[in-house]
Design an enzyme around this catalytic site. Structure first.
Site, mmCIF file in Angstrom:
data_model
loop_
_atom_site.group_PDB
_atom_site.id
_atom_site.type_symbol
_atom_site.label_atom_id
_atom_site.label_comp_id
_atom_site.label_asym_id
_atom_site.label_seq_id
_atom_site.Cartn_x
_atom_site.Cartn_y
_atom_site.Cartn_z
ATOM 1 N N ARG A 51 -3.321 -7.166 -16.482
ATOM 2 C CA ARG A 51 -3.916 -8.412 -15.996
ATOM 3 C C ARG A 51 -3.747 -9.575 -16.953
ATOM 4 O O ARG A 51 -3.354 -10.660 -16.561
ATOM 5 C CB ARG A 51 -5.422 -8.263 -15.774
ATOM 6 C CG ARG A 51 -5.826 -7.866 -14.396
ATOM 7 C CD ARG A 51 -7.119 -7.117 -14.469
ATOM 8 N NE ARG A 51 -6.910 -5.965 -15.329
ATOM 9 C CZ ARG A 51 -6.375 -4.822 -14.899
ATOM 10 N NH1 ARG A 51 -6.091 -4.669 -13.649
ATOM 11 N NH2 ARG A 51 -6.148 -3.832 -15.714
ATOM 12 N N THR A 52 -4.098 -9.375 -18.213
ATOM 13 C CA THR A 52 -4.158 -10.534 -19.098
ATOM 14 C C THR A 52 -2.766 -11.149 -19.245
ATOM 15 O O THR A 52 -2.583 -12.349 -19.060
ATOM 16 C CB THR A 52 -4.770 -10.148 -20.462
ATOM 17 O OG1 THR A 52 -6.034 -9.547 -20.210
ATOM 18 C CG2 THR A 52 -4.960 -11.360 -21.343
ATOM 19 N N LYS A 80 10.302 -3.746 -36.843
ATOM 20 C CA LYS A 80 11.126 -3.772 -38.069
ATOM 21 C C LYS A 80 10.301 -4.171 -39.280
ATOM 22 O O LYS A 80 10.823 -4.296 -40.384
ATOM 23 C CB LYS A 80 12.270 -4.785 -37.906
ATOM 24 C CG LYS A 80 13.214 -4.494 -36.775
ATOM 25 C CD LYS A 80 14.281 -5.590 -36.753
ATOM 26 C CE LYS A 80 15.205 -5.433 -35.563
ATOM 27 N NZ LYS A 80 16.062 -6.630 -35.412
ATOM 28 N N ARG A 101 -1.978 -10.897 -27.962
ATOM 29 C CA ARG A 101 -2.869 -9.723 -28.000
ATOM 30 C C ARG A 101 -2.405 -8.807 -29.110
ATOM 31 O O ARG A 101 -1.201 -8.560 -29.251
ATOM 32 C CB ARG A 101 -2.823 -8.984 -26.660
ATOM 33 C CG ARG A 101 -3.491 -7.624 -26.746
ATOM 34 C CD ARG A 101 -3.684 -6.984 -25.406
ATOM 35 N NE ARG A 101 -4.709 -7.686 -24.649
ATOM 36 C CZ ARG A 101 -5.218 -7.231 -23.503
ATOM 37 N NH1 ARG A 101 -4.776 -6.102 -22.991
ATOM 38 N NH2 ARG A 101 -6.149 -7.904 -22.881
ATOM 39 N N HIS A 129 -12.336 -11.497 -26.888
ATOM 40 C CA HIS A 129 -11.398 -11.683 -25.772
ATOM 41 C C HIS A 129 -11.852 -12.915 -24.979
ATOM 42 O O HIS A 129 -12.400 -12.804 -23.885
ATOM 43 C CB HIS A 129 -11.426 -10.423 -24.896
ATOM 44 C CG HIS A 129 -10.315 -10.300 -23.911
ATOM 45 N ND1 HIS A 129 -9.501 -11.356 -23.536
ATOM 46 C CD2 HIS A 129 -9.887 -9.241 -23.184
ATOM 47 C CE1 HIS A 129 -8.619 -10.924 -22.631
ATOM 48 N NE2 HIS A 129 -8.839 -9.639 -22.406
HETATM 49 C C1 NCD Z 1 -9.987 -5.525 -21.195
HETATM 50 C C2 NCD Z 1 -9.387 -5.582 -22.591
HETATM 51 O O1 NCD Z 1 -8.162 -5.554 -22.738
HETATM 52 O O2 NCD Z 1 -10.184 -5.713 -23.500
HETATM 53 N N1 NCD Z 1 -9.031 -5.670 -20.202
HETATM 54 C C3 NCD Z 1 -8.686 -6.928 -19.811
HETATM 55 O O3 NCD Z 1 -8.190 -7.713 -20.578
HETATM 56 N N2 NCD Z 1 -8.977 -7.280 -18.561
HETATM 57 C C4 NCD Z 1 -10.872 -4.351 -20.998
HETATM 58 C C5 NCD Z 1 -10.319 -2.976 -21.231
HETATM 59 O O4 NCD Z 1 -9.178 -2.787 -21.645
HETATM 60 O O5 NCD Z 1 -11.080 -2.032 -20.981
#
Ligand code: NCD
Length: 306
Positions: A51-52, A80, A101, A129
């Site tokens: 999703r993100t 690397k 991320r 997040h």
């Molecule tokens: C979450 C995350 O990555 O922290 N997912 C997301 O970004 N929607 C929650 C999760 O991974 O459980």
């Protein structure tokens, strides 16, 4: 230039303005279809995501921009041994904004120090997040009209769940919110979050282990996955992974207008039968995630709709 690493990098006023803009984007998408023409997003994902990453990419494409990036550390120069500082210096030459991320807490903050483009934290380890929080806030605001006076239950892995930490941090700024923290003893909200957000601001909160005994009090139930990848010991994960499963039977005890949120991915925490209940808001949350990321990128890039 502004980076968004922590939910508090956005003031309450800026957060509300973003939610208003995201709401307008949901209603009038055509108005924003080319606001980011000529702009490029880089998605630097050192950890898995569906999703993100894809919502950032869809958000940029919805505004007429383009996207580059990588979706795992293995197919970037991190494999690397390249540092985050060097990678972001390079990406600053290729893109106008980036979403990162990383499994290490603080990696996006470090990148921001060396970056010539805005850096958005798309999740750093078990820490924060902020764009998931914007998604959650938009969903709560659309369902409930605001945050004042809400009783919010957070359930599951409150220790490692970064979405939980960010949501508490952002919501703690709104008066009249009360929290019910539902988790096994081992997965309680970290002490620094309790101290800095809840105790320091004198917010009412309760820590409990049993979901069924509190579900009737809640306006929002935020379910979370047990974060397998953050456990040191597989036996602990197996013991704790099915601590909470929201079923139709448990939901019968809840308020008729409670909203069930989940950042997703779901594993076992919500039975499939709940998906058809009007209180289930988690797929609506996914849709809102695209609008808040559009609003955030448009704002950080300083572009305007005509
Ligand atoms: C979450 C995350 O990555 O922290 N997912 C997301 O970004 N929607 C929650 C999760 O991974 O459980």
């Amino acid at each position: 230039m502004k980076h968004v690493i922590d939910p508090l990098d956005l003031s309450v006023e800026e957060t509300e303005a973003l939610l208003d803009l995201a709401g307008d984007m949901a209603e009038n998408p055509a108005k924003y279809a080319s606001v980011c023409a000529g702009k490029r997003l880089a998605t630097l994902f050192y950890e898995p995501s569906t999703r993100t990453r894809l919502s950032f990419e869809a958000a940029m494409m919805n505004m007429g921009g383009t996207v580059i990036g990588f979706s795992s550390a293995d197919n970037s120069s991190a494999a690397k041994g390249e540092s985050v500082a060097d990678t972001i210096r390079v990406i600053s030459c290729y893109a106008d904004i980036c979403a990162m991320r990383h499994p290490k807490e603080g990696a996006p903050a470090r990148a921001a120090r060396y970056s010539r483009i805005p850096v958005i934290n798309a999740g750093d380890g078990g820490h924060q997040h902020p764009t998931q929080t914007l998604t959650d806030l938009m969903t709560i605001r659309r369902r409930k009209g605001g945050f004042q006076g809400l009783t919010i239950g957070l359930c599951g892995d409150l220790k490692f769940g970064r979405t939980v930490h960010s949501l508490i941090r952002s919501l703690a700024r709104y008066g009249g919110v009360r929290f019910v923290l539902i988790s096994p003893e081992e997965l309680r909200v970290p002490e620094y979050v309790i101290e800095e957000e809840l105790k320091a601001k004198n917010l009412p909160y309760r820590e409990v282990e049993d979901l069924e005994s509190v579900i009737a009090d809640l306006d929002i139930l935020y379910m979370t996955r047990v974060q397998k990848e953050r456990f040191f010991n597989e036996a602990d994960y197996i013991r704790l992974k099915d601590s909470y499963i929201l079923t139709g039977a448990k939901l019968r005890k809840a308020k008729p207008d409670m909203a069930v949120l989940h950042p997703l991915p779901r594993v076992n925490e919500i039975a499939l039968e709940v998906d058809d209940d009007p209180r289930a808001a988690y797929f609506e949350q996914v849709q809102n995630g695209v609008y808040v990321r559009m609003a955030l990128m448009m704002t950080l890039l300083g572009v305007k709709a005509c």
